[in-house]
Design an enzyme around this catalytic site. Structure first.
Site, PDB file in Angstrom:
ATOM      1  N   ARG A 122      40.480  36.941  41.744  1.00 13.20           N
ATOM      2  CA  ARG A 122      41.178  37.251  43.004  1.00 13.20           C
ATOM      3  C   ARG A 122      41.159  36.004  43.896  1.00 13.20           C
ATOM      4  O   ARG A 122      40.579  36.016  44.974  1.00 13.20           O
ATOM      5  CB  ARG A 122      40.494  38.422  43.706  1.00 13.20           C
ATOM      6  CG  ARG A 122      40.132  39.615  42.842  1.00 13.20           C
ATOM      7  CD  ARG A 122      41.275  40.366  42.276  1.00 13.20           C
ATOM      8  NE  ARG A 122      42.018  41.217  43.167  1.00 13.20           N
ATOM      9  CZ  ARG A 122      41.724  42.485  43.451  1.00 13.20           C
ATOM     10  NH1 ARG A 122      40.655  43.031  42.967  1.00 13.20           N
ATOM     11  NH2 ARG A 122      42.510  43.194  44.238  1.00 13.20           N
ATOM     12  N   GLN A 127      47.018  34.692  43.227  1.00  6.69           N
ATOM     13  CA  GLN A 127      47.531  35.838  43.975  1.00  6.69           C
ATOM     14  C   GLN A 127      48.822  36.414  43.397  1.00  6.69           C
ATOM     15  O   GLN A 127      48.986  37.624  43.318  1.00  6.69           O
ATOM     16  CB  GLN A 127      47.772  35.435  45.427  1.00  6.69           C
ATOM     17  CG  GLN A 127      46.979  36.276  46.386  1.00  6.69           C
ATOM     18  CD  GLN A 127      46.931  35.691  47.774  1.00  6.69           C
ATOM     19  OE1 GLN A 127      47.592  34.696  48.069  1.00  6.69           O
ATOM     20  NE2 GLN A 127      46.166  36.301  48.641  1.00  6.69           N
ATOM     21  N   ASP A 130      48.197  38.757  40.546  1.00 12.90           N
ATOM     22  CA  ASP A 130      47.144  39.752  40.777  1.00 12.90           C
ATOM     23  C   ASP A 130      47.725  41.172  40.688  1.00 12.90           C
ATOM     24  O   ASP A 130      48.170  41.746  41.686  1.00 12.90           O
ATOM     25  CB  ASP A 130      46.527  39.480  42.154  1.00 12.90           C
ATOM     26  CG  ASP A 130      45.364  40.404  42.473  1.00 12.90           C
ATOM     27  OD1 ASP A 130      45.117  41.344  41.699  1.00 12.90           O
ATOM     28  OD2 ASP A 130      44.712  40.184  43.504  1.00 12.90           O
ATOM     29  N   SER A 133      46.052  44.026  42.780  1.00 11.43           N
ATOM     30  CA  SER A 133      46.481  44.115  44.182  1.00 11.43           C
ATOM     31  C   SER A 133      47.890  44.671  44.304  1.00 11.43           C
ATOM     32  O   SER A 133      48.155  45.528  45.158  1.00 11.43           O
ATOM     33  CB  SER A 133      46.438  42.737  44.849  1.00 11.43           C
ATOM     34  OG  SER A 133      45.115  42.333  45.033  1.00 11.43           O
ATOM     35  N   TYR A 228      34.345  41.543  46.235  1.00  8.95           N
ATOM     36  CA  TYR A 228      34.144  42.963  45.916  1.00  8.95           C
ATOM     37  C   TYR A 228      32.894  43.509  46.604  1.00  8.95           C
ATOM     38  O   TYR A 228      31.971  42.755  46.937  1.00  8.95           O
ATOM     39  CB  TYR A 228      33.988  43.144  44.404  1.00  8.95           C
ATOM     40  CG  TYR A 228      35.267  42.952  43.637  1.00  8.95           C
ATOM     41  CD1 TYR A 228      36.336  43.819  43.811  1.00  8.95           C
ATOM     42  CD2 TYR A 228      35.409  41.906  42.733  1.00  8.95           C
ATOM     43  CE1 TYR A 228      37.508  43.650  43.102  1.00  8.95           C
ATOM     44  CE2 TYR A 228      36.576  41.723  42.016  1.00  8.95           C
ATOM     45  CZ  TYR A 228      37.624  42.608  42.207  1.00  8.95           C
ATOM     46  OH  TYR A 228      38.785  42.438  41.502  1.00  8.95           O
TER      47      TYR A 228
HETATM   48  P1  NAD Z   1      38.121  47.707  45.034  1.00  8.50           P
HETATM   49  O1  NAD Z   1      39.308  48.458  44.529  1.00  8.50           O
HETATM   50  O2  NAD Z   1      37.086  47.254  44.087  1.00  8.50           O
HETATM   51  O3  NAD Z   1      37.394  48.617  46.146  1.00  8.50           O
HETATM   52  C1  NAD Z   1      38.110  49.273  47.170  1.00  8.50           C
HETATM   53  C2  NAD Z   1      37.316  49.261  48.440  1.00  8.50           C
HETATM   54  O4  NAD Z   1      36.202  50.161  48.338  1.00  8.50           O
HETATM   55  C3  NAD Z   1      36.710  47.909  48.807  1.00  8.50           C
HETATM   56  O5  NAD Z   1      37.167  47.523  50.088  1.00  8.50           O
HETATM   57  C4  NAD Z   1      35.205  48.174  48.802  1.00  8.50           C
HETATM   58  O6  NAD Z   1      34.505  47.403  49.769  1.00  8.50           O
HETATM   59  C5  NAD Z   1      35.165  49.631  49.119  1.00  8.50           C
HETATM   60  N1  NAD Z   1      33.899  50.342  48.828  1.00  8.50           N
HETATM   61  C6  NAD Z   1      33.060  50.211  47.780  1.00  8.50           C
HETATM   62  N2  NAD Z   1      32.018  51.067  47.887  1.00  8.50           N
HETATM   63  C7  NAD Z   1      32.221  51.772  49.039  1.00  8.50           C
HETATM   64  C8  NAD Z   1      31.514  52.811  49.697  1.00  8.50           C
HETATM   65  N3  NAD Z   1      30.365  53.299  49.230  1.00  8.50           N
HETATM   66  N4  NAD Z   1      32.029  53.299  50.848  1.00  8.50           N
HETATM   67  C9  NAD Z   1      33.185  52.818  51.372  1.00  8.50           C
HETATM   68  N5  NAD Z   1      33.882  51.845  50.801  1.00  8.50           N
HETATM   69  C10 NAD Z   1      33.421  51.323  49.643  1.00  8.50           C
HETATM   70  O7  NAD Z   1      38.561  46.439  45.864  1.00  8.50           O
HETATM   71  P2  NAD Z   1      40.006  45.811  46.119  1.00  8.50           P
HETATM   72  O8  NAD Z   1      40.688  46.611  47.153  1.00  8.50           O
HETATM   73  O9  NAD Z   1      40.696  45.584  44.828  1.00  8.50           O
HETATM   74  O10 NAD Z   1      39.593  44.405  46.706  1.00  8.50           O
HETATM   75  C11 NAD Z   1      38.538  44.256  47.598  1.00  8.50           C
HETATM   76  C12 NAD Z   1      38.617  42.924  48.287  1.00  8.50           C
HETATM   77  O11 NAD Z   1      38.765  41.837  47.366  1.00  8.50           O
HETATM   78  C13 NAD Z   1      39.801  42.750  49.181  1.00  8.50           C
HETATM   79  O12 NAD Z   1      39.792  43.437  50.354  1.00  8.50           O
HETATM   80  C14 NAD Z   1      39.718  41.254  49.374  1.00  8.50           C
HETATM   81  O13 NAD Z   1      38.698  40.891  50.239  1.00  8.50           O
HETATM   82  C15 NAD Z   1      39.393  40.788  48.002  1.00  8.50           C
HETATM   83  N6  NAD Z   1      40.648  40.366  47.367  1.00  8.50           N
HETATM   84  C16 NAD Z   1      40.990  39.060  47.429  1.00  8.50           C
HETATM   85  C17 NAD Z   1      42.190  38.641  46.874  1.00  8.50           C
HETATM   86  C18 NAD Z   1      42.621  37.225  46.905  1.00  8.50           C
HETATM   87  O14 NAD Z   1      42.016  36.428  47.560  1.00  8.50           O
HETATM   88  N7  NAD Z   1      43.652  36.881  46.186  1.00  8.50           N
HETATM   89  C19 NAD Z   1      43.024  39.556  46.251  1.00  8.50           C
HETATM   90  C20 NAD Z   1      42.641  40.892  46.205  1.00  8.50           C
HETATM   91  C21 NAD Z   1      41.437  41.286  46.752  1.00  8.50           C
END
Ligand code: NAD
Length: 377
Positions: A122, A127, A130, A133, A228
């Site tokens: 990520r 991006q 991805d 996402s 994550y």
């Molecule tokens: P994910 O699908 O793994 O998780 C979804 C959400 O659940 C996350 O925000 C996580 O913090 C939350 N979570 C986990 N346990 C929890 C709990 N007990 N209670 C409440 N919330 C909980 O994650 P995702 O949405 O695929 O990605 C997470 C983060 O990764 C993004 O917000 C971002 O910071 C990063 N990301 C970066 C890029 C990039 O830079 N290109 C791209 C995608 C994601």
């Protein structure tokens, strides 16, 4: 090089790995593109348009696999399909790699390179490719739309001569890619939105969308270098459940998106919390296939609790907007290929030191090569 794109086998998968416009882009790069007839029928892309874009139709699926240098598809393949691949072929798809040691072993045994969409890092550079996402964003949107359609309430506040209707209350648990899109969608529809996430950095993002960030003191939480969430201890989960119970009881719609990469999703809504919710409330469990955030949720099924709470367990919410989901997914595939394509040599630049390749290549040259999966192979 031949790139073969088979139609998805499972009836519940309406997405495809290629659209006519990206087929045209691949043909322009110099690839021979073959698609199985009907590839885009469930997402409304016509065979004739793939052909007009320069692709050819390949109705013989086993022959398509056997001749391909590259295979693009959405869902993980069957082991039978892996065995049909030519040695040295590269296969790019979702692979569910943490739960599929036998599949990875089959890719290795077939002498093929399995690339996992889930494992693409990520990073900013990656991006465009991805797929987690691009799909999560649409799933978050679709979760609110599906729930709104099943709710016996309007979402926005309405001031009418017959009285004022108060805005519905939406609670989003997990504010990553899907959660943030769910918040934005619910806000646009006029709901009163609250959200919670264990990663403290998320608070500002939630507030910037106009939602309220729920504060629950769980002690030390954080995120990995990849962004994550870190898994919580059982004590922290219990604290979180206690902190959320009252908000769930007041909410008309609860969207859960909490996941911990590579592990079972945390169980956040217990039966007792569901029992405390209002009849007619709708819960959507976006983690239903990776263990489930909600007690009693079932993949692919709608469940109604004894007190009248509807739990939606559609594991493929992005599939409800399949045309757009396919459009962005196909762009992710094309971006991956373009990054590694050597136009002069008309072949893939197979750079094992490239950060993206290192992250997502799971098998190569007869072996599992990704350090995270060496143990399970
Ligand atoms: P994910 O699908 O793994 O998780 C979804 C959400 O659940 C996350 O925000 C996580 O913090 C939350 N979570 C986990 N346990 C929890 C709990 N007990 N209670 C409440 N919330 C909980 O994650 P995702 O949405 O695929 O990605 C997470 C983060 O990764 C993004 O917000 C971002 O910071 C990063 N990301 C970066 C890029 C990039 O830079 N290109 C791209 C995608 C994601």
């Amino acid at each position: 090089m031949i790139c073969y794109v088979p139609a998805e086998k499972m009836p519940e998968e309406p997405r495809a790995a290629l659209i006519p416009a990206t087929a045209q882009a691949l043909v322009k790069l110099g690839l021979t593109v073959q698609v199985q007839p009907g590839l885009g029928s469930a997402s409304h892309y016509a065979d004739a348009d793939y052909v007009a874009a320069g692709a050819t139709l390949q109705p013989d699926h086993p022959a398509g696999l056997a001749a391909a240098d590259l295979v693009f598809r959405v869902a993980k393949p069957s082991i039978e399909d892996v065995a049909r691949l030519k040695r040295g072929a590269l296969h790019l798809s979702f692979l569910d790699p943490f739960n599929e040691p036998a599949l990875l072993a089959a890719f290795a045994a077939a002498g093929t390179s399995a690339v996992s969409l889930e494992m693409i890092p990520r990073t900013t550079l990656a991006q465009k490719m991805d797929a987690l996402s691009s799909q999560a964003s649409l799933a978050g949107y679709a979760a609110v739309i599906q729930a709104a359609a099943r709710l016996k309430l309007a979402l926005p506040m309405m001031m009418t001569p017959a009285g004022t209707i108060l805005p519905s209350r939406v609670f989003v648990i997990g504010a990553g890619v899907a959660g943030l899109q769910a918040i934005a969608t619910a806000k646009r529809l006029g709901a009163r939105v609250e959200a919670f996430d264990t990663r403290p950095v998320v608070e500002e993002q939630v507030k910037s969308l106009g939602a309220k960030f729920v504060k629950i003191d769980l002690g030390q939480t954080g995120q990995t270098a990849g962004g994550y969430a870190q898994a919580l201890t059982p004590e922290q989960i219990a604290k979180q459940q206690a902190g959320m119970a009252k908000i769930c009881a007041q909410s008309d719609m609860v969207i859960t998106t909490a996941k911990v990469f590579g592990r079972k999703a945390p169980r956040l809504l217990t039966q007792a919390m569901l029992d405390g919710m209002k009849s007619g409330s709708v819960v959507v469990d976006l983690a239903v296939e990776s263990g489930g955030n909600v007690e009693g949720s079932r993949p692919g099924e709608d469940v109604v609790t004894p007190n009248g709470v509807l739990i939606l367990g559609n594991p493929n919410l992005e599939g409800t907007v399949a045309h757009h989901a396919t459009q962005v997914l196909a762009a992710n595939f094309a971006a991956w290929l373009t990054h590694f394509w050597d136009e002069k040599k008309q072949t893939l630049r197979f750079d094992r030191d490239d950060e993206i390749m290192k992250g997502c290549l799971l098998t190569h040259d007869g072996a599992v090569v990704h350090p995270q999966f060496l143990k399970q192979s």
